[in-house]
Design a protein around this motif. Structure first.
Motif, PDB file in Angstrom:
ATOM      1  N   LEU A 124       0.830  -1.209   0.000  1.00  0.00           N
ATOM      2  CA  LEU A 124       0.000   0.000   0.000  1.00  0.00           C
ATOM      3  C   LEU A 124       0.866   1.261   0.000  1.00  0.00           C
ATOM      4  O   LEU A 124       0.680   2.171  -0.822  1.00  0.00           O
ATOM      5  CB  LEU A 124      -0.910  -0.052   1.228  1.00  0.00           C
ATOM      6  N   TYR A 125       1.824   1.330   0.935  1.00  0.00           N
ATOM      7  CA  TYR A 125       2.657   2.538   1.032  1.00  0.00           C
ATOM      8  C   TYR A 125       3.634   2.645  -0.139  1.00  0.00           C
ATOM      9  O   TYR A 125       3.948   3.763  -0.588  1.00  0.00           O
ATOM     10  CB  TYR A 125       3.408   2.551   2.362  1.00  0.00           C
ATOM     11  N   TYR A 126       4.099   1.514  -0.648  1.00  0.00           N
ATOM     12  CA  TYR A 126       4.939   1.543  -1.841  1.00  0.00           C
ATOM     13  C   TYR A 126       4.147   2.106  -3.024  1.00  0.00           C
ATOM     14  O   TYR A 126       4.650   2.950  -3.776  1.00  0.00           O
ATOM     15  CB  TYR A 126       5.431   0.129  -2.160  1.00  0.00           C
ATOM     16  N   THR A 127       2.921   1.651  -3.168  1.00  0.00           N
ATOM     17  CA  THR A 127       2.052   2.138  -4.245  1.00  0.00           C
ATOM     18  C   THR A 127       1.833   3.637  -4.134  1.00  0.00           C
ATOM     19  O   THR A 127       1.952   4.380  -5.116  1.00  0.00           O
ATOM     20  CB  THR A 127       0.703   1.397  -4.221  1.00  0.00           C
ATOM     21  N   LEU A 128       1.524   4.106  -2.926  1.00  0.00           N
ATOM     22  CA  LEU A 128       1.318   5.539  -2.718  1.00  0.00           C
ATOM     23  C   LEU A 128       2.598   6.322  -3.023  1.00  0.00           C
ATOM     24  O   LEU A 128       2.554   7.386  -3.644  1.00  0.00           O
ATOM     25  CB  LEU A 128       0.873   5.808  -1.285  1.00  0.00           C
ATOM     26  N   GLY A 129       3.745   5.775  -2.595  1.00  0.00           N
ATOM     27  CA  GLY A 129       5.004   6.458  -2.842  1.00  0.00           C
ATOM     28  C   GLY A 129       5.313   6.605  -4.317  1.00  0.00           C
ATOM     29  O   GLY A 129       5.662   7.696  -4.785  1.00  0.00           O
ATOM     30  N   ILE A 130       5.165   5.524  -5.066  1.00  0.00           N
ATOM     31  CA  ILE A 130       5.448   5.580  -6.505  1.00  0.00           C
ATOM     32  C   ILE A 130       4.431   6.464  -7.227  1.00  0.00           C
ATOM     33  O   ILE A 130       4.781   7.201  -8.160  1.00  0.00           O
ATOM     34  CB  ILE A 130       5.457   4.166  -7.118  1.00  0.00           C
ATOM     35  N   ALA A 131       3.175   6.391  -6.799  1.00  0.00           N
ATOM     36  CA  ALA A 131       2.143   7.241  -7.423  1.00  0.00           C
ATOM     37  C   ALA A 131       2.476   8.720  -7.238  1.00  0.00           C
ATOM     38  O   ALA A 131       2.379   9.518  -8.181  1.00  0.00           O
ATOM     39  CB  ALA A 131       0.773   6.916  -6.835  1.00  0.00           C
ATOM     40  N   TRP A 132       2.890   9.102  -6.028  1.00  0.00           N
ATOM     41  CA  TRP A 132       3.292  10.492  -5.785  1.00  0.00           C
ATOM     42  C   TRP A 132       4.530  10.844  -6.615  1.00  0.00           C
ATOM     43  O   TRP A 132       4.641  11.956  -7.143  1.00  0.00           O
ATOM     44  CB  TRP A 132       3.585  10.706  -4.307  1.00  0.00           C
ATOM     45  N   LEU A 133       5.450   9.917  -6.725  1.00  0.00           N
ATOM     46  CA  LEU A 133       6.672  10.171  -7.495  1.00  0.00           C
ATOM     47  C   LEU A 133       6.365  10.400  -8.968  1.00  0.00           C
ATOM     48  O   LEU A 133       6.925  11.302  -9.605  1.00  0.00           O
ATOM     49  CB  LEU A 133       7.629   8.985  -7.333  1.00  0.00           C
ATOM     50  N   LEU A 134       5.463   9.598  -9.518  1.00  0.00           N
ATOM     51  CA  LEU A 134       5.071   9.768 -10.916  1.00  0.00           C
ATOM     52  C   LEU A 134       4.350  11.084 -11.164  1.00  0.00           C
ATOM     53  O   LEU A 134       4.306  11.579 -12.288  1.00  0.00           O
ATOM     54  CB  LEU A 134       4.183   8.598 -11.353  1.00  0.00           C
ATOM     55  N   GLN A 135       3.775  11.633 -10.108  1.00  0.00           N
ATOM     56  CA  GLN A 135       3.098  12.927 -10.227  1.00  0.00           C
ATOM     57  C   GLN A 135       3.987  14.073  -9.765  1.00  0.00           C
ATOM     58  O   GLN A 135       3.514  15.176  -9.490  1.00  0.00           O
ATOM     59  CB  GLN A 135       1.786  12.883  -9.436  1.00  0.00           C
ATOM     60  N   ASN A 136       5.304  13.779  -9.678  1.00  0.00           N
ATOM     61  CA  ASN A 136       6.321  14.805  -9.408  1.00  0.00           C
ATOM     62  C   ASN A 136       6.224  15.432  -8.015  1.00  0.00           C
ATOM     63  O   ASN A 136       6.482  16.619  -7.840  1.00  0.00           O
ATOM     64  CB  ASN A 136       6.271  15.912 -10.481  1.00  0.00           C
ATOM     65  N   HIS A 137       5.857  14.627  -7.020  1.00  0.00           N
ATOM     66  CA  HIS A 137       5.833  15.087  -5.630  1.00  0.00           C
ATOM     67  C   HIS A 137       6.844  14.242  -4.846  1.00  0.00           C
ATOM     68  O   HIS A 137       6.485  13.268  -4.180  1.00  0.00           O
ATOM     69  CB  HIS A 137       4.432  14.949  -5.031  1.00  0.00           C
ATOM     70  N   GLY A 138       8.124  14.641  -4.938  1.00  0.00           N
ATOM     71  CA  GLY A 138       9.191  13.841  -4.344  1.00  0.00           C
ATOM     72  C   GLY A 138       9.083  13.705  -2.842  1.00  0.00           C
ATOM     73  O   GLY A 138       9.296  12.615  -2.295  1.00  0.00           O
ATOM     74  N   LYS A 139       8.732  14.790  -2.131  1.00  0.00           N
ATOM     75  CA  LYS A 139       8.673  14.737  -0.667  1.00  0.00           C
ATOM     76  C   LYS A 139       7.579  13.789  -0.192  1.00  0.00           C
ATOM     77  O   LYS A 139       7.790  12.958   0.697  1.00  0.00           O
ATOM     78  CB  LYS A 139       8.441  16.145  -0.104  1.00  0.00           C
ATOM     79  N   GLN A 140       6.378  13.908  -0.781  1.00  0.00           N
ATOM     80  CA  GLN A 140       5.274  13.013  -0.412  1.00  0.00           C
ATOM     81  C   GLN A 140       5.632  11.565  -0.734  1.00  0.00           C
ATOM     82  O   GLN A 140       5.311  10.642   0.027  1.00  0.00           O
ATOM     83  CB  GLN A 140       3.996  13.418  -1.165  1.00  0.00           C
ATOM     84  N   ALA A 141       6.294  11.355  -1.867  1.00  0.00           N
ATOM     85  CA  ALA A 141       6.710  10.000  -2.245  1.00  0.00           C
ATOM     86  C   ALA A 141       7.647   9.426  -1.199  1.00  0.00           C
ATOM     87  O   ALA A 141       7.491   8.288  -0.749  1.00  0.00           O
ATOM     88  CB  ALA A 141       7.397  10.038  -3.615  1.00  0.00           C
ATOM     89  N   TYR A 142       8.620  10.227  -0.775  1.00  0.00           N
ATOM     90  CA  TYR A 142       9.614   9.752   0.194  1.00  0.00           C
ATOM     91  C   TYR A 142       8.964   9.413   1.536  1.00  0.00           C
ATOM     92  O   TYR A 142       9.295   8.397   2.159  1.00  0.00           O
ATOM     93  CB  TYR A 142      10.693  10.818   0.386  1.00  0.00           C
ATOM     94  N   ILE A 143       8.024  10.225   1.986  1.00  0.00           N
ATOM     95  CA  ILE A 143       7.333   9.985   3.261  1.00  0.00           C
ATOM     96  C   ILE A 143       6.626   8.632   3.240  1.00  0.00           C
ATOM     97  O   ILE A 143       6.727   7.837   4.182  1.00  0.00           O
ATOM     98  CB  ILE A 143       6.327  11.121   3.554  1.00  0.00           C
ATOM     99  N   HIS A 144       5.897   8.354   2.176  1.00  0.00           N
ATOM    100  CA  HIS A 144       5.150   7.095   2.085  1.00  0.00           C
ATOM    101  C   HIS A 144       6.083   5.897   1.914  1.00  0.00           C
ATOM    102  O   HIS A 144       5.830   4.815   2.472  1.00  0.00           O
ATOM    103  CB  HIS A 144       4.138   7.160   0.938  1.00  0.00           C
ATOM    104  N   LEU A 145       7.166   6.081   1.166  1.00  0.00           N
ATOM    105  CA  LEU A 145       8.112   4.982   0.982  1.00  0.00           C
ATOM    106  C   LEU A 145       8.851   4.658   2.282  1.00  0.00           C
ATOM    107  O   LEU A 145       9.182   3.503   2.542  1.00  0.00           O
ATOM    108  CB  LEU A 145       9.106   5.330  -0.128  1.00  0.00           C
ATOM    109  N   GLN A 146       9.083   5.668   3.111  1.00  0.00           N
ATOM    110  CA  GLN A 146       9.663   5.413   4.428  1.00  0.00           C
ATOM    111  C   GLN A 146       8.715   4.580   5.300  1.00  0.00           C
ATOM    112  O   GLN A 146       9.158   3.705   6.054  1.00  0.00           O
ATOM    113  CB  GLN A 146       9.980   6.728   5.134  1.00  0.00           C
ATOM    114  N   LYS A 147       7.423   4.837   5.176  1.00  0.00           N
ATOM    115  CA  LYS A 147       6.439   4.037   5.919  1.00  0.00           C
ATOM    116  C   LYS A 147       6.458   2.590   5.430  1.00  0.00           C
ATOM    117  O   LYS A 147       6.350   1.654   6.233  1.00  0.00           O
ATOM    118  CB  LYS A 147       5.041   4.639   5.758  1.00  0.00           C
ATOM    119  N   ALA A 148       6.590   2.413   4.125  1.00  0.00           N
ATOM    120  CA  ALA A 148       6.710   1.051   3.585  1.00  0.00           C
ATOM    121  C   ALA A 148       7.959   0.372   4.132  1.00  0.00           C
ATOM    122  O   ALA A 148       7.937  -0.815   4.481  1.00  0.00           O
ATOM    123  CB  ALA A 148       6.758   1.109   2.057  1.00  0.00           C
TER     124      ALA A 148
END
Length: 480
Positions: free
Chosen positions: A188-212
């Motif tokens: 779930l958190y990996y999916t959210l992280g990559i989705a944010w990354l694809l939409q050019n939101h690096g900080k949000q992506a990193y936060i969710h990937l850290q949770k993963a």
């Protein structure tokens, strides 16, 4: 006037030596609206309905009504009660098997439809608030991301599942359930992280990937460090964290993640595995941004060597690796690398032309090579190469690149003072751009402006040459 950066494509073959974050900003993935996907629209709004529809196009909901088979009739006649949930459970199990089958057969759309079916059947079997239903929603989110490339849909499903999973994680007493929930939270958190990354939101992506990452650590502790078979591997997560770090321009952190990923792959598969190619190419990009050109060249040499040994010298992978290595040598700016730049560019172009099916990549590599030639004062050689490329007549389906080639040739002629040739080439460029992009597109307007400038300069030159004093001078010269 000319740009050494290669426009990225969806496949790995589009990697250049530019910053990954910059590439995402320049060419973001198109995110369709919810209404563009009927499957998504149906399953997402299902949870908002007060009752499950009585009829559906396939047999999902007829299953819920427990249509009687001959076997059911015999059981009832024997005085036995039929479990109303048995048929949906059977269909759920069948659908789960089909998902793996379709994924293995590269049938992404069908696999995604089965994920939708699993989500709906899970609602019927377990109820909307059960963690199993949230798990199905998380799997569907991951499917929308990896199978369909639709980050907006992926985020909606992942966010929908998150609260339910977190509640069950705190209250569950079964280790088996907790392991499954933790694995689902990683997905779930990996999916959210990559989705944010694809939409050019690096900080949000990193936060969710850290949770993963935290959930994966907890899963490893609970499972005695054994997480083999998990859908999102440690390698996947580490690379994603590296890319998110790069998107936030934290180069040292990104470098650390990619080094960790490379070490993990080497330990698992050895120094010559093809899995290292893309990692070496991406870490080279980071070293380029850190101005460590020699280190970048070393990484790309390793990638090139693996390509040759894994795929042979005449392969798209080797052609791409050769082009990236040539650009790395060129970007170093060192005079001792001039021969290497030419060797690897020519090697890449020759390989693409031998394969005969990589037209876009061939034109892009030729364009990069010509840019380097122009920067080093070899305009005539660059013009000759571009002209021979167009004369080959093999790039009819690459209109955008052909237009760029005409533009570059026109720019070279302009720099040399050959206005008539430049105008002719830019007219051809504008004609193609107008057909592809439309006359009001930025590219068409830019070409039109340059063309107008050259036409005015040409007219001014013609007037000077046609002036009376100029004519007498010419006549006098001829008489003498």
């Amino acid at each position: 006037m000319l740009n050494m950066a290669r426009a990225p494509a969806q496949a790995r073959g589009s990697r250049g030596l530019n910053c990954l974050a910059g590439k995402m900003q320049a060419n973001p993935i198109c995110v369709p609206t919810v209404s563009n996907d009927t499957g998504w629209d149906f399953c997402f709004h299902l949870s908002q309905q007060t009752a499950i529809p009585a009829q559906e196009t396939d047999d999902l909901f007829t299953a819920c009504h427990c249509e009687e088979t001959e076997e059911d009739t015999a059981v009832q006649e024997a005085g036995m009660t039929v479990d109303c949930m048995s048929i949906p459970k059977q269909k759920l199990a069948q659908s789960q098997k089909k998902i793996n089958q379709f994924i293995n057969e590269k049938m992404s759309t069908k696999a995604n439809k089965e994920l939708i079916r699993c989500f709906i059947l899970s609602q019927i079997v377990f109820g909307k608030e059960h963690w199993k239903c949230a798990q199905a929603s998380a799997n569907l989110a991951y499917g929308y991301l990896t199978l369909r490339g639709l980050p907006a849909q992926a985020k909606k499903h992942a966010e929908k599942a998150r609260n339910t999973l977190l509640t069950w994680k705190r209250n569950t007493t079964s280790d088996k359930d907790k392991k499954e929930i933790l694995e689902t939270l990683v997905i779930l958190y990996y999916t959210l992280g990559i989705a944010w990354l694809l939409q050019n939101h690096g900080k949000q992506a990193y936060i969710h990937l850290q949770k993963a990452e935290r959930n994966m650590k907890e899963l490893k502790e609970l499972n005695n460090d054994n997480i083999a078979g998990i859908q999102v591997s440690e390698k996947d997560l580490t690379i994603a964290l590296g890319r998110a770090s790069l998107a936030m321009h934290r180069m040292n952190l990104a470098l650390a993640y990619f080094e960790k990923a490379i070490c993990g792959v080497i330990l698992a598969k050895g120094h010559d595995t093809s899995d290292l190619i893309s990692l070496y190419e991406e870490i080279a990009q980071i070293e380029q941004l850190r101005k460590n050109h020699e280190q970048a060249i070393q990484y790309l040499q390793q990638a090139y060597s693996i390509c040759v040994s894994s795929f042979s010298e005449v392969s798209p992978q080797t052609a791409e690796a050769s082009a990236l290595l040539a650009k790395a040598y060129a970007m170093s700016g060192e005079s001792q690398h001039r021969d290497a730049v030419e060797i690897y560019f020519i090697r890449s172009i020759s390989t693409y032309q031998t394969l005969g099916s990589e037209d876009y990549e061939t034109l892009t590599t030729i364009e990069d090579f010509c840019t380097w030639l122009i920067q080093n004062g070899e305009k005539q050689e660059a013009y000759r190469l571009l002209k021979s490329t167009l004369n080959s007549g093999t790039f009819g389906d690459c209109g955008k690149k052909v237009a760029e080639t005409f533009y570059n040739m026109g720019s070279i002629c302009f720099a040399k003072g050959e206005l008539r040739e430049a105008i002719e080439l830019l007219r051809k460029c504008l004609m193609i751009q107008s057909l592809i992009y439309g006359s009001e597109h930025t590219k068409s307007i830019e070409t039109k402006s340059l063309l107008s400038l050259l036409q005015r300069a040409s007219l001014s030159r013609w007037k000077k040459e046609a002036a009376p004093g100029r004519k007498k001078s010419v006549c006098r010269d001829r008489m003498e």
